[in-house]
Design a protein around this motif. Structure first.
Motif, PDB file in Angstrom:
ATOM      1  N   UNK A 154     148.869 -34.114 -88.542  1.00  0.00           N
ATOM      2  CA  UNK A 154     148.865 -35.595 -87.977  1.00  0.00           C
ATOM      3  C   UNK A 154     148.362 -36.634 -89.185  1.00  0.00           C
ATOM      4  N   UNK A 155     147.718 -35.925 -90.382  1.00  0.00           N
ATOM      5  CA  UNK A 155     147.565 -37.143 -91.200  1.00  0.00           C
ATOM      6  C   UNK A 155     148.743 -37.277 -92.239  1.00  0.00           C
ATOM      7  N   UNK A 156     148.610 -38.533 -92.641  1.00  0.00           N
ATOM      8  CA  UNK A 156     149.493 -38.808 -94.019  1.00  0.00           C
ATOM      9  C   UNK A 156     149.336 -37.971 -95.067  1.00  0.00           C
ATOM     10  N   UNK A 157     150.242 -37.736 -95.738  1.00  0.00           N
ATOM     11  CA  UNK A 157     150.308 -36.876 -96.822  1.00  0.00           C
ATOM     12  C   UNK A 157     149.671 -37.129 -97.928  1.00  0.00           C
ATOM     13  N   UNK A 158     148.434 -36.693 -98.313  1.00  0.00           N
ATOM     14  CA  UNK A 158     147.518 -37.057 -99.675  1.00  0.00           C
ATOM     15  C   UNK A 158     148.427 -36.862-100.997  1.00  0.00           C
ATOM     16  N   UNK A 159     148.162 -38.154-101.878  1.00  0.00           N
ATOM     17  CA  UNK A 159     148.463 -37.746-103.287  1.00  0.00           C
ATOM     18  C   UNK A 159     147.589 -36.801-104.006  1.00  0.00           C
ATOM     19  N   UNK A 160     146.275 -36.705-103.382  1.00  0.00           N
ATOM     20  CA  UNK A 160     145.404 -35.937-104.208  1.00  0.00           C
ATOM     21  C   UNK A 160     144.211 -35.580-102.747  1.00  0.00           C
ATOM     22  N   UNK A 161     143.498 -34.711-103.085  1.00  0.00           N
ATOM     23  CA  UNK A 161     142.141 -34.122-102.372  1.00  0.00           C
ATOM     24  C   UNK A 161     141.021 -34.306-103.100  1.00  0.00           C
ATOM     25  N   UNK A 162     140.002 -35.088-102.513  1.00  0.00           N
ATOM     26  CA  UNK A 162     138.731 -34.891-103.394  1.00  0.00           C
ATOM     27  C   UNK A 162     137.770 -34.269-102.392  1.00  0.00           C
ATOM     28  N   UNK A 163     137.157 -33.029-102.881  1.00  0.00           N
ATOM     29  CA  UNK A 163     136.499 -32.471-101.758  1.00  0.00           C
ATOM     30  C   UNK A 163     134.939 -32.517-102.247  1.00  0.00           C
ATOM     31  N   UNK A 164     134.018 -32.708-101.363  1.00  0.00           N
ATOM     32  CA  UNK A 164     132.707 -32.454-101.472  1.00  0.00           C
ATOM     33  C   UNK A 164     132.025 -31.452-100.774  1.00  0.00           C
ATOM     34  N   UNK A 165     131.734 -30.431-101.260  1.00  0.00           N
ATOM     35  CA  UNK A 165     131.095 -29.070-100.391  1.00  0.00           C
ATOM     36  C   UNK A 165     129.808 -28.886-100.465  1.00  0.00           C
ATOM     37  N   UNK A 166     129.388 -28.298 -99.524  1.00  0.00           N
ATOM     38  CA  UNK A 166     127.971 -27.902 -99.000  1.00  0.00           C
ATOM     39  C   UNK A 166     127.591 -27.040-100.285  1.00  0.00           C
ATOM     40  N   UNK A 167     128.457 -26.168-100.716  1.00  0.00           N
ATOM     41  CA  UNK A 167     127.995 -25.082-101.461  1.00  0.00           C
ATOM     42  C   UNK A 167     127.889 -25.508-103.228  1.00  0.00           C
TER      43      UNK A 167
END
Length: 262
Positions: free
Chosen positions: A36-49
């Protein structure tokens, strides 16, 4: 990075553990969400780990995953996710944060941990979108919101900002249960749902005092902390009112609530 016409949403998701892949429902929910999301050019992840101060930028090239868990069957350590690196996104993150006075360091040998790759394997299984992971530089909710505000312009450059945690997280308390959902997990989830729906950011920031069972739901803050990066990115773009819970329910007694802004 250059601006796009479509602003990307900002997400907070409950990332699960490696056995998430074997669940009968959750992987399909994550796949339906990404569709359902627009296709990202990139993904920025901020993880609990990944807690590291000052804020750290991980690898900008494809590296082996970080299997930061113990005692699981061997096949969970065979999972791969060879997403492209995102050096251009890393440059943008450095520019935004350093320009606003936030120190940044580079840890180029740090691959994606399970808070990043476990949900991405389900959401973007082709691993064809560049991914960059950054650390939690603090567990202070207000400071994390400020980080999110500074990163918000990335959303207009086609970047999907994802805070990856778990809406409730107390594994030690779960050991004393045979099955079912503990009251502290259900109560905190219901409170958090209402706080998000009503835009009660002050309550969320002070969740340890304002929520029922806050100390039990999060004996440490690291799994709730990524939410505040997402909240900051949403607030800066005027999207707090456009929040919705995309996934809810419980997994092994923990609330898997996952939300989208914008």
């Amino acid at each position: 990075m250059t601006a796009t016409q479509e602003r990307m949403p900002a997400l907070y998701l409950s990332h699960g553990a490696p056995p998430l892949a074997d669940d009968a429902l959750w992987p399909d929910q994550l796949r339906a969400w990404s569709a359902e999301l627009p296709r990202p050019k990139a993904i920025l992840m901020v993880s609990a780990h990944w807690e590291e101060a000052p804020l750290a930028i991980g690898a900008t090239r494809t590296l082996p995953l970080v299997y930061d868990f113990w005692g699981f069957p061997e096949h969970y350590y065979q999972v791969t996710y060879a997403a492209p690196g995102a050096p251009q996104l890393a440059d943008s993150v450095r520019t935004l944060l350093r320009g606003a006075g936030t120190p940044v360091q580079d840890i180029e040998d740090r691959g994606l941990d399970h808070g990043a790759y476990v949900p991405l394997v389900e959401m973007y299984p082709d691993a064809d979108i560049p991914v960059l992971q950054i650390s939690l530089p603090t567990l202070d909710p207000r400071r994390l919101m400020d980080v999110g505000r500074k990163l918000a312009p990335l959303r207009d450059e086609g970047v999907l900002i994802v805070g990856s945690g778990f809406f409730t997280h107390n594994l030690a308390a779960l050991r004393h249960l045979d099955s079912g959902v503990p009251s502290w997990s259900a109560e905190f989830d219901a409170w958090g749902h209402e706080a998000l729906d009503t835009g009660d950011v002050d309550g969320l920031l002070d969740f340890r005092h304002k929520s029922p069972a806050g100390e039990l739901a999060h004996p440490r803050t690291e799994h709730f902390a990524p939410l505040f990066v997402t909240l900051g990115a949403a607030e800066a773009s005027g999207d707090l009112g456009g929040q919705r819970s995309v996934i809810d329910g419980f997994w092994m007694g923990l609330a898997k609530r996952s939300v989208q802004f914008g």
